[in-house]
Design an enzyme around this catalytic site. Structure first.
Site, PDB file in Angstrom:
ATOM      1  N   SER A 238       0.697  -1.185  -0.129  1.00 21.07           N
ATOM      2  CA  SER A 238       0.026  -0.098   0.225  1.00 21.07           C
ATOM      3  C   SER A 238       0.802   1.115   0.120  1.00 21.07           C
ATOM      4  O   SER A 238       1.528   1.394  -0.988  1.00 21.07           O
ATOM      5  CB  SER A 238      -0.847  -0.105   0.963  1.00 21.07           C
ATOM      6  OG  SER A 238      -2.042   0.871   0.836  1.00 21.07           O
TER       7      SER A 238
ATOM      8  N   ASP B  64      -6.477  -3.418  -1.660  1.00 12.55           N
ATOM      9  CA  ASP B  64      -5.247  -3.270  -0.643  1.00 12.55           C
ATOM     10  C   ASP B  64      -4.466  -4.471  -0.110  1.00 12.55           C
ATOM     11  O   ASP B  64      -5.132  -5.172   0.540  1.00 12.55           O
ATOM     12  CB  ASP B  64      -5.696  -2.065   0.405  1.00 12.55           C
ATOM     13  CG  ASP B  64      -4.464  -1.354   1.185  1.00 12.55           C
ATOM     14  OD1 ASP B  64      -3.697  -2.072   1.598  1.00 12.55           O
ATOM     15  OD2 ASP B  64      -4.798   0.062   1.334  1.00 12.55           O
TER      16      ASP B  64
END
Length: 557
Positions: free
Chosen positions: A316, A436
């Site tokens: 991320s 994510d």
């Protein structure tokens, strides 16, 4: 044979009549590299003395090889099971073509009966080995013999000696014919040059290497780039073969084991030296949204301190800065990116970076514009074009699997890894819908271990639940967060819990004090970067301790 036995420390003090009796009962056996002399649980019907070559003592139970020790000329093994009438407790595998002297069970029993002093000497040796075994940690597979093709081989030898603090032997097998060598300079750099010329044959190479590995911990074979009996034997006996900026079409057809490639530039040669010495440094960068700016400060301090980064694994927010660093973006570049994020993430001033879906479907933002923007910052590079090996984590929305990117466009992996569910539309890559990476692996240290990192550093900017409670006490604002803040907060709580059970191996954990900052406080870039710097400086001494050379003695038991 009696004279050969006298050269072995264990036999050197024995009377002539005892050596004569032993020599009469010994038989010679030859084993090639990778051969198994005996396996765990085999019956113990003989013992072995190493005349030339090298073996390793391993356990292969549980499907994982654990190395207990390496043994070279003059050492003996297999005597415990033979004396006690038990099964073999370990497997013995040949590292370097080996000549062994074998003593069978009946011959040993006759010898002990006629010469009881042999039993006393063996008991002392067993006791000495027992003490050493209990004190010595488990060893890892070594790359002590490296066959190298390329004119930069002497430079690699110097870097390996500098890194390890150990003397390196550079054995010229025709690979240095067109290289200007400063022998005195090499000697000062702790590199010993061995040039046997044309006198050394393929048949003699194993014996020569057996002698060298007893004297030097590392032996680099500078090999001529031709398919000759000596060249083929060198690649057969080496633990690994390296091509330094050269391509040899024939080598794939004859090589059955490790083949590495490296560029002959300075940075690549130093990284290769760390790989050979198993001193590769891996850095994991966690998810964390705005708090991820602290990673910039961590990278800044590590770079200024000269800490090498050989592998990067990131999730991320960490993937954003890990990717930039891997393609050669400077700390100044990343800082510029960070301080501009507030304007670009603002829905009014940064509208050209957002492609909203109205009404929202699988996410508020499609993410196509963000993908194009990220591609600019990583120079439209693919993973193969990165200066540092890079691994980026995303999550398969359907299966919940961890997806690791290590090929293809880097920006595509970044876009997938930062796709917060509900905010960004899942990235559609190779038939998968990806979100994510923090959902499965917020601090991917295990990835580094899986890809060969020996020293693992991690920068974690995800606050723990305790930190969040403390922050609540400091910020009693009484305001309900917006929708995006709620989603980000929920993700953060989940990630902090995942870390408790999912954090893999790590040697130094850098944890910037960032709990006081909110998930979306992009305007605090400078403060967050400073937090990263402070946390990294606090851990510098621990990191540098791991990087300090710890010379070992030659492989002898």
């Amino acid at each position: 044979m009696k004279r050969d036995l006298r050269a072995i420390p264990f036999f050197s003090v024995m009377p002539d009549d005892v050596l004569d009796a032993i020599a009469q009962r010994l038989q010679r056996e030859h084993y090639h590299k990778d051969a198994v002399i005996f396996s765990e649980d085999d019956p113990g019907d003989c013992m072995y003395i190493i005349e030339t070559g090298q073996v390793k003592i391993v356990s292969e139970k549980g499907g994982r090889e654990r190395i207990y020790s390496y043994l070279g000329p003059g050492n003996f093994f297999g005597e415990t099971a033979l004396l006690l009438g038990e099964k073999r407790s370990a497997t013995v595998r040949v590292v370097l073509d080996t000549e062994l002297l074998v003593l069978r069970k009946q011959d040993l029993e006759d010898l002990l009966q006629q010469h009881p002093g042999v039993a006393i000497a063996m008991t002392r040796e067993l006791g000495r080995r027992l003490v050493r075994t209990t004190q010595k940690p488990e060893e890892h597979e070594e790359f002590n013999l490296v066959a190298v093709f390329g004119t930069a081989t002497p430079t690699l030898a110097r870097y390996l000696a500098e890194l390890t603090g150990e003397q390196v032997c550079l054995l010229d097998l025709g690979g240095l014919a067109n290289v200007t060598l400063g022998q005195e300079s090499l000697r000062r750099k702790n590199v010993a040059l061995d040039q046997p010329g044309n006198a050394l044959t393929a048949e003699q190479l194993a014996e020569r290497l057996g002698q060298l590995v007893e004297q030097y911990y590392w032996v680099l074979l500078a090999v001529a780039p031709y398919e000759t009996p000596l060249t083929l034997k060198a690649t057969e006996l080496a633990d690994v073969t390296v091509l330094l900026g050269v391509e040899l079409p024939w080598i794939k057809d004859v090589l059955s084991k490790r083949l590495w490639r490296a560029k002959p530039d300075d940075a690549s040669l130093r990284r290769l030296a760390r790989r050979i010495a198993q001193r590769q440094v891996g850095l994991a960068l966690s998810s964390g949204n705005a708090r991820g700016f602290a990673h910039i400060g961590v990278l800044k301090v590590l770079e200024e301190a000269g800490v090498p980064i050989d592998l990067l694994a990131a999730t991320s927010a960490g993937a954003i800065f890990g990717a930039m660093y891997a393609v050669g973006r400077t700390i100044a570049d990343m800082t510029t990116f960070a301080v501009n994020v507030q304007r670009q993430y603002n829905f009014r001033t940064g509208f050209r970076y957002w492609d909203f879906q109205i009404p929202p479907r699988s996410g508020l933002i499609r993410g196509n514009m963000v993908l194009k923007y990220l591609a600019q910052w990583v120079k439209d590079r693919t993973f193969d074009q990165a200066s540092i090996p890079l691994y980026i984590v995303a999550t398969d929305l359907i299966s919940g699997e961890e997806i690791v990117f290590d090929r293809g466009p880097i920006a595509e992996a970044m876009r997938a890894s930062m796709s917060v569910i509900g905010v960004f539309e899942p990235a559609h890559v190779a038939g998968r819908f990806l979100i994510d990476g923090g959902s499965v692996n917020p601090v991917p240290t295990q990835l580094l271990a899986d890809h060969g990192a020996n020293i693992i550093l991690a920068s974690n900017v995800i606050p723990s639940l305790e930190d969040r409670i403390h922050r609540r006490e400091l910020k009693r604002e009484g305001r309900v967060p917006n929708v995006i803040g709620i989603v980000m907060g929920a993700m953060e709580i989940m990630e902090s819990e995942i870390i408790k059970t999912r954090l893999g191996p790590v040697d130094v954990l850098i944890q910037p004090e960032i709990a006081r900052f909110g998930t979306l406080e992009y305007d605090k870039a400078w403060e967050l970067i400073r937090c990263g710097e402070e946390a990294a400086r606090e851990q510098l001494a621990n990191i540098q301790r791991l990087l300090t050379p710890h010379p070992r003695k030659p492989l002898q038991m």
